[in-house]
Each structure stands twice: as structure tokens, then as C-alpha cells.
Motif scaffolding. Structure first.
Motif, PDB file in Angstrom:
ATOM      1  N   MET A  38       1.215  -3.123  -3.101  1.00 22.39           N
ATOM      2  CA  MET A  38       0.327  -2.043  -2.669  1.00 22.39           C
ATOM      3  C   MET A  38       0.661  -0.739  -3.388  1.00 22.39           C
ATOM      4  O   MET A  38      -0.233  -0.014  -3.844  1.00 22.39           O
ATOM      5  CB  MET A  38       0.447  -1.858  -1.157  1.00 22.39           C
ATOM      6  N   HIS A  88      -1.086  -0.751   4.538  1.00 28.40           N
ATOM      7  CA  HIS A  88      -1.358  -2.105   4.057  1.00 28.40           C
ATOM      8  C   HIS A  88      -2.456  -2.764   4.892  1.00 28.40           C
ATOM      9  O   HIS A  88      -3.370  -3.404   4.350  1.00 28.40           O
ATOM     10  CB  HIS A  88      -0.084  -2.941   4.103  1.00 28.40           C
ATOM     11  N   THR A 124      -5.827  -1.053   3.897  1.00 28.69           N
ATOM     12  CA  THR A 124      -6.319  -1.346   2.549  1.00 28.69           C
ATOM     13  C   THR A 124      -6.705  -2.818   2.377  1.00 28.69           C
ATOM     14  O   THR A 124      -7.553  -3.144   1.551  1.00 28.69           O
ATOM     15  CB  THR A 124      -5.257  -0.977   1.494  1.00 28.69           C
ATOM     16  N   THR A 125      -6.095  -3.711   3.159  1.00 28.97           N
ATOM     17  CA  THR A 125      -6.431  -5.134   3.045  1.00 28.97           C
ATOM     18  C   THR A 125      -7.431  -5.586   4.093  1.00 28.97           C
ATOM     19  O   THR A 125      -8.070  -6.625   3.921  1.00 28.97           O
ATOM     20  CB  THR A 125      -5.161  -5.994   3.178  1.00 28.97           C
TER      21      THR A 125
END
Length: 718
Positions: free
Chosen positions: A56, A260, A263-264
């Protein structure tokens, strides 16, 4: 002598121009701005080394951001600036309040009616809005960001806060409130009570993720104020170092995991932004804040048109960038510009970026000590040269030694230009010794191998600065005599320290034309050197220094007028200077056309639009800055000393023994230095460096005269 000026003119004609990097626009519609106060580059380094989601951090784009505001360093002042798109300052007691919360013992809704005569339905209120508008010169921009987003149907929300147990800190809403102080969001519901957490509060990750999942609008802007690090560092003084280190690691892992998951787990683009770094980093003078970008909307490394750099961004660019993200034109009164995102020509190496930022920190941390020592050294050298010119004038060895020292002193700016990038590796003390050693070697070499050492050193300085400017100024940007991106007064161009030296050296080169017997050769020399100097100082791609350009125009006009055989009375001097100023103003305007936008171009736009107030404020700011520099800066020592010694030189009539070229340089140099003092916002600095060059040169010639029993003309042919 002919070979020297042939090389000079040829060199100036063949130097080329640099090109600007291209960038492209992004296209997406869901942006999350994650504000993390107290995050510094120390934490970024820790995450890059110890983070559990290294992919990331590698896929995102890292940059540093200047955090200067109009007021003192504070979380509020910084956030006000970020949200305005112009430098601003907060007001006492500013905060966002949810419905039903008490302000001065009353519900915030009641306060809004009492103070503002407004009965409005809103989730969040800002009762101190009028005070914030009144406090800032750009008060009309308060709430402008939220208003423009609302007008273009962008859904806005703010979540979280940075409250401590003793006082509230809710500044994220500055990005989403409109001009009436209304905003939507959930401040307290996204922060949970947790006894073991700093101040008994912690961000509620599940609640935040739930809020983000519920966001279904096609265009959404969400601000999350992640206050956990702020609360932790606020309590650091009460913790043993081992316990603090453990809690710091835990908080950083929590932040990393949340980013994380966002963003995912969503299609949103994420912009991580530290409004301020923690106090420890600030005291260590690590005063650039980290910022990170993830998502399809940020395809490439960020580039700031305000700083004309990709390594250091301007805080005033944040609000325009948010608007540009949603394809909304920024307010014309915003001084910042939208960030551009360049397709990377090389891999975005985070370790290399952090290393470069640490070099900036080293320069900033040691700048005061290095410049103080350097300026004191120059002052002492000038005083010794002046006193010794009379006390020791019969000692040939002393005269020879002082000539070498004066030539070495004139060469020090060259070494401060080319060697500063290595200070991070060798340390400031060894760096200073290296500069002194290289200057002595070059000074000795010039005096031994050249009959015209001062002209040679002046040419080398002009050539080195010009070449650096044509390549984007990487050496000036890291030099102790250059500007500092942490201070934030200038991010590109030549700066005032080198501008003073550059103009003085250019005037020295022009005066060499006095030895050309044909008038056309004099005119060609004046035209080429003057034109090149003005282009280097005035063009947006190069110097971008308006005050220096105008000063150079006046000085070059004075020298050129004298070289064609005209005598200047006091009134003629006023007329020539005024005419040169007007012509240079026009030339400066032309140089801004079809060039990257700069503060100079912005000033011309304001002037042409009839904004006289902007011009008056600029003049007032220049006077105030010069007064501040004169009162507190180390440069005042050099300014006062060099001007006093110039007066002694003229009063003793030593200057009357100079040859034509040397006499013209003295007069032209005085005109340039005075013009720099009057026309530059840091005129004391530019006048000091230029007059240092002038006085050092004249004392060198005086010693040469004493050595040979007559004035030594460096302008004559070898």
C-alpha cells in the motif's frame, strides 16, 4: 581582453532553455480526505520500514507539504489555510458543534439565532464564523470551498475529531461548511470511548467504514479527522518513553489498517494529509508535513504549479485541488493552484523522497548557524581589508595576502551554490571548512593565473547561476544562499541573496565594454549582457524575481547610457531610472506571457483588473518585511558594514583614482544596490550581498594600486 568578452558573449548566446514537465487531469468522483494531525515524516519513515501493508505504501504517491499560515504555527491556523486556498489564520474558540451541544452554556442553535439571527437546520454549526471572516484578509473565501461543492451537487460529510479531555478540536468541517457555516457529518458518533486510549477516546473504525459503505452518491467528498495521533502526542509528556513507543506503534498500525481497508474495500480515492506535524518534530525543525495519494484519480506523482516542484507542495493548493478533482473551477481569489499528477518517468521511490526531505531539514536546521558564521566572516574580512589598507599599506606581503582573501571571499557564493547539496553527508562544520578551503584555492588560482581575477570570478558566478536556473534551479533550491521551501516565502527562481550577487557581477561584466573603442561593440556588449541578465531574472522559467529584474533594468540602463558617452546629472539620473523602470516593467510583463504562471503573473493580472488594493498591500508587505529583516536578520550586519565602508571609500576619495571601467562599475553597482533595497521585498538582503561584492571588488583594486604604485586596470588587455 578581447578573448574574454568573446567567450562571454558566445556563452550567453548558446545557453538554452529548459522545458516544463507535462501533467494530465484525473477523472473520478469519490474523494476521501483523511486528516491526520501530528503525523510527521518520522512516522512515515517508521511505516515504510515496519508497516504491515508495504504494498500500500509503495503504490501510493508521497510528497512533502509546506504548512506555513498567516498566524503562528497551530493546527487551527494550518487547517484554515488548507481550506481557504490562501494563507489564513484561525480565531479563538473556533470549533464545529453538533445540534444540541452547548456553547457558553446554551444550545448552539440558540447562539446561532442570537449572534447571527439565523434559524437554520443543519447537523453542524460554526457560531464563530463572522469572527473568522473578519480575521482574514481573504475572509470572503471562508466557506467558499463548501459552497462551490454544494452548488455542483457534491455530497459532503465530515467524520471524527481531535478532541482532548479538556478542550474540543474539530477543524475538519472547515473543508465542507458553506458560506453560512452549515455542514453535515457525524463528529462524536465516529469516535468511541476507550479508557486505555489517550484522553479516553479512539477513532471508531467500524463506524467510519459503515458510514463510507452507506455513501452511494455519484459525487462525494468525505473528510475524516483522525485525531488519535494528536491525542497521543498531547499526552506524551506524561508517559515513560517505552510505553509511548509501544502506543505510537499501535496507533500507527491502526491508522495503516484503516487506510488499507478503505483503499481495498471501496472505489474511493484517498488523500492522506497531515495539517501539522507533532511538536517534537517541529522543535527538531522537521517542518514539512507528509501527504500521500491513493486511487485511480491520482495517476502519477503530484506536481505543484505554485511551488513548481513535485517534492514540496504548497498548502494553499489543497482547496483548489479538491475543486479540480470534481471538475470545478477554483475561485479566482484563491492563491493556490490545483495539483497536477504526472505520469512517472521514474519509479516513485519513497525512500529517496524521504532522504531528500531529510536533506531539506538539515539545511533548514543549520541555516541560521551557517549563515551567521558566514556573514560574520565577511564583515570581519571587509573591516580588516579597510583598516589594513591604511595601517599596513606599506607591507607588500600583507597586500598580497589580502588580495587573495578578497578574491576568495568573492568566490564563496559560487561554492555555497555548488557544494550545499552535500552538506547532509558531511555535516555543517565540515561543509563550512570545505567552502573556505575551496574558496581559498580558487582565490589564489585566480590571482596567480589571471590578470583580471575579479572579472573572471564574476563571470564564473554568473555562468554557474545561469546554468542552474536553466536546469530548474536544483542547486539554488538547496543552497544556504537560496530560498527555503520550509520558510515558504519562495519556492522557485533565483531568490534575493543570489539575485544581489548576480546583478552586481553582471554590472561588472557590462562595464568591461568601456575598453571597446568602437561604439557598436559597446552597444552589442550592453545589449547582450543586459538582455541575458533580464531574461534570467525575469522569465517565469528562470529567475522569476520581479524586484531583481526591475533593479537590473535600472542599473543596466545607467551603465549603458554612460557607455555611449552621455553624462548624467542628478535630474538625468532620475529620468533615466524612471524610464528604465517603466520599460523593464513592460518587459517583465512580456516575459510572463506564454510562461508558467507565477506570483509575478498573478500580480499583473490583479493590476490589469484594477485591483489597486492588492498593489498597495504588496507594497505595504514589502516595507514591513524589509523593516523586520533590518531589525532581526544577520544580513543587517553585512548591509550596514558594506554601506559604511563604501562611504569611507568615497569620502577618502580613493575611488577617484580608479580607471574608467572600475569607476563605472562603482557607480553602476551603487545604483543596482540601492534599487534592490527599494524594490525587493527582502531588499536589505539583496542590497547587502550586492554591496558586499562591490566593496570587496573595490578594495581589491585599491590594494592592487598600492602594490604597483598606480591603479591596476583589470580591464586592459592581458
Amino acid at each position: 581582453m578581447k578573448w574574454f568578452y568573446s567567450c562571454l558573449l558566445a556563452s550567453m548566446l548558446i545557453l538554452g532553455c529548459s522545458s516544463l514537465a507535462e501533467a494530465f487531469e484525473h477523472e473520478t468522483s469519490n474523494l476521501i480526505l483523511l486528516l491526520v494531525p501530528s503525523l510527521s515524516f518520522d512516522e512515515v519513515e517508521w511505516l515504510l520500514e515496519h508497516g504491515q501493508h508495504s504494498d500500500m505504501w509503495e503504490t501510493g504517491h508521497l510528497a512533502a507539504m509546506n504548512i506555513r499560515s498567516d498566524g503562528p504555527y497551530s493546527y487551527l491556523n494550518s487547517t484554515v489555510t488548507l481550506s481557504l486556498g490562501a494563507r489564513g489564520e484561525g480565531v479563538s474558540d473556533w470549533n464545529a458543534f453538533e445540534r444540541g451541544e452547548l456553547v457558553l452554556g446554551q444550545p448552539v442553535e440558540a447562539i446561532m439565532q442570537q449572534w447571527l439571527s439565523q434559524k437554520q437546520e443543519s447537523q453542524l454549526y460554526h457560531p464563530y464564523l463572522p469572527q473568522l471572516v473578519k480575521k482574514n484578509a481573504q475572509g470572503h473565501l471562508v466557506g467558499r470551498l463548501g459552497t462551490l461543492l454544494k452548488q455542483h451537487d457534491v455530497t459532503m460529510n465530515v467524520f471524527g475529531h481531535s478532541d482532548t479531555a479538556t478542550e474540543p478540536h474539530r477543524y475538519g468541517s472547515l473543508f465542507v461548511m458553506d458560506g453560512q457555516g452549515r455542514a453535515t457529518g457525524d463528529l462524536q458518533g465516529t469516535v468511541r470511548a476507550l479508557m486505555s486510549a489517550p484522553h479516553g477516546m479512539a477513532m471508531n473504525e467500524e463506524a467510519l467504514l459503515s458510514k463510507l459503505r452507506d455513501q452511494t452518491d455519484s459525487k462525494a467528498f468525505t473528510v475524516i479527522e483522525w485525531g488519535d495521533l494528536y491525542r497521543l502526542f498531547d499526552q506524551k509528556k506524561n508517559m515513560p518513553s517505552a510505553i509511548f513507543a509501544e502506543k505510537r506503534a499501535k496507533e500507527l498500525y491502526r491508522l495503516e489498517t484503516f487506510i488499507h481497508n478503505v483503499t481495498t474495500g471501496s472505489a474511493s480515492d484517498v488523500w492522506l494529509l497531515a495539517p501539522i506535524m507533532h511538536d517534537e518534530a517541529y522543535k527538531q525543525k522537521k517542518r514539512l508535513a507528509p501527504t500521500y495519494f491513493w486511487g485511480s484519480g491520482f495517476k502519477g506523482s503530484p506536481y505543484s504549479a505554485s511551488t513548481r516542484r513535485s517534492d514540496v507542495l504548497a498548502n494553499v493548493d489543497v482547496a483548489p485541488t479538491i475543486l479540480s478533482y470534481f471538475h470545478i473551477s477554483p475561485d479566482p481569489q484563491m492563491t493556490g493552484r490545483p495539483l497536477l499528477f504526472q505520469v512517472d518517468s521514474v519509479e516513485n521511490d519513497k525512500e529517496a523522497i524521504v532522504s531528500e526531505v531529510n536533506k531539506r531539514f538539515t539545511i533548514f536546521r543549520t541555516r541560521g548557524a551557517v549563515l551567521s558564521s558566514y556573514i560574520t566572516m565577511l564583515v570581519v574580512m571587509l573591516l580588516v581589508a579597510s583598516i589594513g589598507s591604511w595601517v599596513k599599506k606599506g607591507n607588500p606581503r600583507w597586500r598580497l595576502g589580502m588580495k587573495m582573501i578578497l578574491a576568495s571571499a568573492v568566490s564563496t557564493p559560487l561554492w555555497l551554490l555548488v557544494l550545499t547539496p552535500f552538506v547532509h553527508e558531511v555535516g555543517p562544520y565540515l561543509f563550512v571548512l570545505t567552502v573556505i578551503g575551496c574558496s581559498l584555492i580558487l582565490g589564489w588560482t585566480a590571482t596567480q593565473l589571471s590578470a583580471q581575477p575579479i572579472w573572471l570570478l564574476g563571470f564564473l558566478l554568473v555562468a554557474a547561476i545561469s546554468i542552474d536556473l536553466m536546469n530548474g534551479g536544483p542547486f539554488i533550491a538547496t543552497s544556504y544562499l537560496g530560498y527555503d521551501p520550509i520558510i515558504g516565502a519562495r519556492y522557485y527562481g533565483i531568490g534575493n541573496e543570489f539575485a544581489g550577487l548576480y546583478i552586481a557581477a553582471a554590472v561588472l561584466l557590462i562595464t568591461g565594454a568601456v575598453w571597446q573603442t568602437e561604439l557598436w561593440k559597446r552597444l552589442v556588449t550592453v545589449f547582450v549582457v543586459s538582455g541575458f541578465t533580464l531574461m534570467m531574472l525575469g522569465m517565469s522559467q528562470f529567475g522569476a524575481n520581479a524586484g531583481a529584474t526591475l533593479s537590473a533594468g535600472i542599473a543596466c540602463a545607467f551603465v549603458g547610457y554612460t557607455l555611449i558617452g552621455k553624462q548624467l546629472s542628478k535630474w538625468n539620473l532620475v529620468i533615466v531610472s524612471g524610464g528604465a523602470l517603466l520599460i523593464t516593467l513592460l518587459l517583465l510583463f512580456v516575459l510572463q506571457m506564454n510562461s508558467p504562471s507565477t506570483h509575478i503573473g498573478d500580480a499583473y493580472e490583479r493590476l490589469l483588473s484594477g485591483d489597486i488594493q492588492y498593489v498597495l498591500q504588496t507594497m505595504k508587505r514589502k516595507v514591513a518585511m524589509n523593516m523586520t529583516i533590518f531589525r532581526y536578520s544577520n544580513w543587517t550586519q553585512l548591509f550596514v558594514t558594506s554601506y559604511l565602508l563604501l562611504g569611507v571609500l568615497i569620502w577618502t576619495q580613493s575611488a577617484k583614482k580608479y580607471d574608467a571601467g572600475q569607476s563605472l562599475f562603482l557607480k553602476g553597482g551603487i545604483v543596482a544596490s540601492v534599487a534592490l533595497l527599494l524594490l525587493n521585498d527582502s531588499g536589505v538582503v539583496a542590497a547587502a550581498t550586492s554591496m558586499f561584492f562591490i566593496v570587496s571588488t573595490n578594495y581589491y583594486w585599491l590594494l592592487a594600486q598600492m602594490q604597483n604604485g598606480k591603479m591596476m586596470s583589470e580591464g586592459k588587455e592581458m
